[in-house]
Design a protein around this motif. Structure first.
Motif, PDB file in Angstrom:
ATOM      1  N   THR A  84       0.836  -1.197   0.000  1.00  0.00           N
ATOM      2  CA  THR A  84       0.000   0.000   0.000  1.00  0.00           C
ATOM      3  C   THR A  84       0.874   1.252   0.000  1.00  0.00           C
ATOM      4  N   ASP A  85       0.458   2.221  -0.807  1.00  0.00           N
ATOM      5  CA  ASP A  85       1.191   3.493  -0.861  1.00  0.00           C
ATOM      6  C   ASP A  85       1.094   4.248   0.454  1.00  0.00           C
ATOM      7  N   ARG A  86       0.085   3.907   1.284  1.00  0.00           N
ATOM      8  CA  ARG A  86      -0.087   4.613   2.554  1.00  0.00           C
ATOM      9  C   ARG A  86       1.090   4.416   3.497  1.00  0.00           C
ATOM     10  N   PRO A 145       7.825   5.157   1.626  1.00  0.00           N
ATOM     11  CA  PRO A 145       8.882   4.489   0.870  1.00  0.00           C
ATOM     12  C   PRO A 145       9.612   3.399   1.662  1.00  0.00           C
ATOM     13  N   LYS A 195       9.668  -2.945  -5.302  1.00  0.00           N
ATOM     14  CA  LYS A 195       9.556  -2.734  -3.857  1.00  0.00           C
ATOM     15  C   LYS A 195      10.794  -3.235  -3.108  1.00  0.00           C
TER      16      LYS A 195
END
Ligand SMILES: [Zn+2]
Length: 386
Positions: A297-299, A302, A336
């Motif tokens: 999830t981008d939430r 990084p 990722k």
């Protein structure tokens, strides 16, 4: 610890899988005391067998029992421990200080108040049957793969079970309850280690909320009972202290800590957002071997944030979103994991979904077939990276 030969970038799960229909029904009947123990265990055994087969078909390296016997990832404790009673969030409304605000919160967070049960301490806690050893022993008989068992973390338990009006007589402070919670979890960790468990993971999903939300901001529903919360720094120090008291000096079993941002809704907008950065200094002090974190999830911000962790810490990198239908591609997984692979040994990076597929048995975030497709995609991606 049995010496398992794991490949680089071993694949694993965070814990739960969606329960088959019969299992969901059995869990509901059990809550109402309308099913015999024998029938319940039969249905659970069948479900665990199916969960093991699913993970083996998918090619997962370190597997779980899918948490089939648990209504959710922490309420099951009420069945194992005297002094804990289960309140639905609707019941809990009677005890929270600001009922109207709590009710609005539940609605805005898309949580069905009647459906989720919260363990609350109302007397001295005393373990009457093992928390997870029986689950482990059953799944042990079904597979030769190394096994991961998840347990609720000591901070989550201490904070969510202590409700002043119910707990004060036995435990006047959260610290006094914390000491008993630590002893209980440490005993279970040692029992699991002695029985041959490879990996024990402690779930502390609320740490993200503590770090992001501040002392007086809106709570997620799991912290509904949180009152008199100290500053985030003090709370996080308390969490470090508790987990270290649980794991310190216990060798021969891999220990992990899982922190996500909530996993009860497919509507991403109601779940917390924020990078792990404020938690990194606390993670660094925790004496667990592995941090199991969400990054599909981008939430979550990084992956590079993790490079600030001490080098000996293993990472369980979340690279599959359990709440979506689309399958993550090997290319996505590669992107990722790349920042970590550049700096860390590939056998110290595990690949997993961001969280369970059925954290709450009543509210799985995906179906059985999608869970299998996601786990298969995870192992295909790991193989191509190796
Ligand atoms: Zn999670």
């Amino acid at each position: 610890m049995t010496d398992y030969k794991l490949p680089n970038l071993p694949t694993t799960v965070v814990g739960s899988l969606p329960r088959p229909e019969a299992m969901r029904e059995a869990l509901k009947l059990k809550r109402k005391a309308r099913i015999s123990e024998q029938v319940f265990q039969q249905i659970a055994d069948d479900s665990v067998r199916a969960a093991v087969q699913l993970q083996e078909r998918a090619g997962i390296d370190v597997i779980s029992d899918g948490e089939m016997r648990r209504e959710n990832f922490y309420s099951f404790l009420a069945d194992c421990v005297d002094g804990i009673k289960l309140l639905s969030l609707a019941d809990l409304l009677d005890y929270v200080e600001d009922k109207a605000a709590f009710e609005r919160l539940l609605q805005s967070l898309d949580v069905p108040a009647f459906a989720i049960h919260n363990p609350v301490v109302e007397g001295k806690i005393k373990v009457k049957k093992p928390l997870a050893l029986d689950e482990f022993n059953y799944v042990r008989g079904l597979t030769n793969k190394p096994i991961k068992v998840a347990l609720p973390g000591p901070y989550l338990l201490t904070r969510s079970m202590w409700v002043k009006s119910l707990s004060y007589d036995t435990y006047p402070t959260k610290e006094s309850l914390g000491a008993d919670v630590v002893a209980m979890l440490r005993d279970e960790l040692i029992s699991l280690r002695d029985a041959g468990c490879f990996f024990v993971q402690f779930d502390e999903p609320v740490l993200s909320e503590v770090a992001f939300a501040g002392p007086h901001a809106t709570h997620t529903f799991m912290c509904a009972a949180f009152s008199e919360k100290a500053s985030p720094e003090q709370e996080l120090e308390f969490a470090v202290e508790l987990i270290n008291q649980v794991v310190q000096g216990v060798d021969g079993v891999k220990t992990g800590l899982h922190v996500c941002r909530g996993n009860w809704s497919r509507d991403d907008s109601v779940l917390l957002a924020g990078a792990y950065d404020p938690l990194i200094p606390y993670f660094s002090k925790m004496k667990v071997n592995q941090l199991v974190l969400e990054f599909a999830t981008d939430r979550a911000g990084p992956v590079e944030s993790l490079l600030k962790l001490p080098e000996e810490k293993e990472i369980g990198l979340g690279v599959m979103n359990p709440r979506t239908s689309e399958l993550e591609t090997p290319e996505f997984v590669k992107t990722k994991v790349a920042p970590l692979l550049a700096k860390r040994a590939p056998n110290s990076i595990f690949l997993n979904p961001d969280c369970g597929f059925g954290t709450f048995s009543d509210r799985p975030v995906n179906d059985w077939e999608t869970a299998e497709r996601k786990l298969s995609a995870l192992s295909v991606a790991a193989k191509s990276l190796r």
